[in-house]
Design a protein around this motif. Sequence first.
Motif, PDB file in Angstrom:
ATOM      1  N   UNK A  60      -1.662  11.707 -12.599  1.00 57.91           N
ATOM      2  CA  UNK A  60      -1.304  10.663 -11.646  1.00 57.91           C
ATOM      3  C   UNK A  60      -0.384   9.669 -12.331  1.00 57.91           C
ATOM      4  N   UNK A  61       0.657   9.233 -11.630  1.00 53.51           N
ATOM      5  CA  UNK A  61       1.561   8.209 -12.131  1.00 53.51           C
ATOM      6  C   UNK A  61       1.408   6.995 -11.219  1.00 53.51           C
ATOM      7  N   UNK A  62       0.568   6.043 -11.623  1.00 49.59           N
ATOM      8  CA  UNK A  62       0.276   4.873 -10.812  1.00 49.59           C
ATOM      9  C   UNK A  62       1.461   3.946 -10.631  1.00 49.59           C
ATOM     10  N   UNK A  63       2.366   3.892 -11.606  1.00 53.09           N
ATOM     11  CA  UNK A  63       3.528   3.003 -11.504  1.00 53.09           C
ATOM     12  C   UNK A  63       4.450   3.416 -10.362  1.00 53.09           C
ATOM     13  N   UNK A  64       4.674   4.714 -10.224  1.00 52.18           N
ATOM     14  CA  UNK A  64       5.584   5.202  -9.192  1.00 52.18           C
ATOM     15  C   UNK A  64       4.860   5.873  -8.031  1.00 52.18           C
ATOM     16  N   UNK A  65       3.517   5.817  -8.052  1.00 50.04           N
ATOM     17  CA  UNK A  65       2.692   6.418  -6.994  1.00 50.04           C
ATOM     18  C   UNK A  65       3.070   7.890  -6.780  1.00 50.04           C
ATOM     19  N   UNK A  66       3.092   8.634  -7.876  1.00 55.68           N
ATOM     20  CA  UNK A  66       3.394  10.054  -7.830  1.00 55.68           C
ATOM     21  C   UNK A  66       2.203  10.854  -8.327  1.00 55.68           C
ATOM     22  N   UNK A  67       2.116  12.083  -7.813  1.00 51.72           N
ATOM     23  CA  UNK A  67       0.999  12.971  -8.109  1.00 51.72           C
ATOM     24  C   UNK A  67       1.562  14.298  -8.602  1.00 51.72           C
ATOM     25  N   UNK A  68       1.021  14.801  -9.700  1.00 46.58           N
ATOM     26  CA  UNK A  68       1.434  16.090 -10.231  1.00 46.58           C
ATOM     27  C   UNK A  68       0.446  17.153  -9.749  1.00 46.58           C
ATOM     28  N   UNK A  69       0.976  18.170  -9.057  1.00 46.25           N
ATOM     29  CA  UNK A  69       0.154  19.281  -8.570  1.00 46.25           C
ATOM     30  C   UNK A  69       0.477  20.537  -9.367  1.00 46.25           C
ATOM     31  N   UNK A  70      -0.562  21.221  -9.810  1.00 50.89           N
ATOM     32  CA  UNK A  70      -0.404  22.527 -10.433  1.00 50.89           C
ATOM     33  C   UNK A  70      -0.494  23.557  -9.319  1.00 50.89           C
ATOM     34  N   UNK A  71       0.631  24.197  -9.021  1.00 47.41           N
ATOM     35  CA  UNK A  71       0.686  25.205  -7.960  1.00 47.41           C
ATOM     36  C   UNK A  71       0.627  26.593  -8.589  1.00 47.41           C
ATOM     37  N   UNK A  72       0.747  27.610  -7.767  1.00 47.80           N
ATOM     38  CA  UNK A  72       0.733  28.980  -8.280  1.00 47.80           C
ATOM     39  C   UNK A  72       1.976  29.272  -9.112  1.00 47.80           C
ATOM     40  N   UNK A  73       2.996  28.431  -9.012  1.00 43.95           N
ATOM     41  CA  UNK A  73       4.249  28.637  -9.743  1.00 43.95           C
ATOM     42  C   UNK A  73       4.285  27.806 -11.019  1.00 43.95           C
ATOM     43  N   UNK A  74       4.096  26.490 -10.869  1.00 44.00           N
ATOM     44  CA  UNK A  74       4.134  25.566 -11.998  1.00 44.00           C
ATOM     45  C   UNK A  74       3.690  24.192 -11.508  1.00 44.00           C
ATOM     46  N   UNK A  75       3.758  23.199 -12.391  1.00 48.90           N
ATOM     47  CA  UNK A  75       3.437  21.832 -11.993  1.00 48.90           C
ATOM     48  C   UNK A  75       4.660  21.191 -11.345  1.00 48.90           C
ATOM     49  N   UNK A  76       4.423  20.457 -10.263  1.00 46.64           N
ATOM     50  CA  UNK A  76       5.466  19.708  -9.579  1.00 46.64           C
ATOM     51  C   UNK A  76       4.960  18.291  -9.324  1.00 46.64           C
ATOM     52  N   UNK A  77       5.841  17.308  -9.376  1.00 44.98           N
ATOM     53  CA  UNK A  77       5.504  15.924  -9.042  1.00 44.98           C
ATOM     54  C   UNK A  77       5.867  15.672  -7.589  1.00 44.98           C
ATOM     55  N   UNK A  78       4.969  15.010  -6.867  1.00 48.09           N
ATOM     56  CA  UNK A  78       5.180  14.673  -5.468  1.00 48.09           C
ATOM     57  C   UNK A  78       4.890  13.202  -5.247  1.00 48.09           C
ATOM     58  N   UNK A  79       5.673  12.565  -4.383  1.00 46.71           N
ATOM     59  CA  UNK A  79       5.325  11.220  -3.933  1.00 46.71           C
ATOM     60  C   UNK A  79       4.276  11.377  -2.831  1.00 46.71           C
ATOM     61  N   UNK A  80       3.525  10.325  -2.567  1.00 45.70           N
ATOM     62  CA  UNK A  80       2.433  10.437  -1.602  1.00 45.70           C
ATOM     63  C   UNK A  80       2.918  10.765  -0.198  1.00 45.70           C
ATOM     64  N   UNK A  81       4.167  10.430   0.137  1.00 43.43           N
ATOM     65  CA  UNK A  81       4.665  10.775   1.472  1.00 43.43           C
ATOM     66  C   UNK A  81       4.986  12.264   1.599  1.00 43.43           C
TER      67      UNK A  81
END
Length: 134
Positions: free
Chosen positions: A29-50
Amino acid sequence: MIKFNDIKIGDYMMGEFEGKMWEGEVTRLNGDEKQVCLLTSVQEFWFSTDHLHPMPLDENALLNLSFSKQEGEDGSVKYSKGAFRLVTPKAGDFSSIEMWYREDRRHHPNVHYVHQLQNQYSDMVKIHLTRAPM
């Protein structure tokens, strides 16, 4: 949209990128930028909450989380994982559930999505709910 403060490491959610949905597990979790890292079947990706979407709580989700199912004579359905229990009043109706773990009973908690169940489970059982069998 999911509130950033409702997201915990280990939660399962859907991330949207270029119109495609990716199921994944929150790893950072990146609290400063409100981003979330998800580990998917491919790789990790960062997503904003929207660009994050909750996974609906239904029977398939519970079975994927290694819950066992037991149908009651009154039409209710009990799902269990270890000593944790979740009961729906009738098959397929997850609008008003009850859950308990030992002496901690919760009637009609505000749980409609998988990550909400994971957070309630963690609060009650003191370990995070994963797909691993008990």
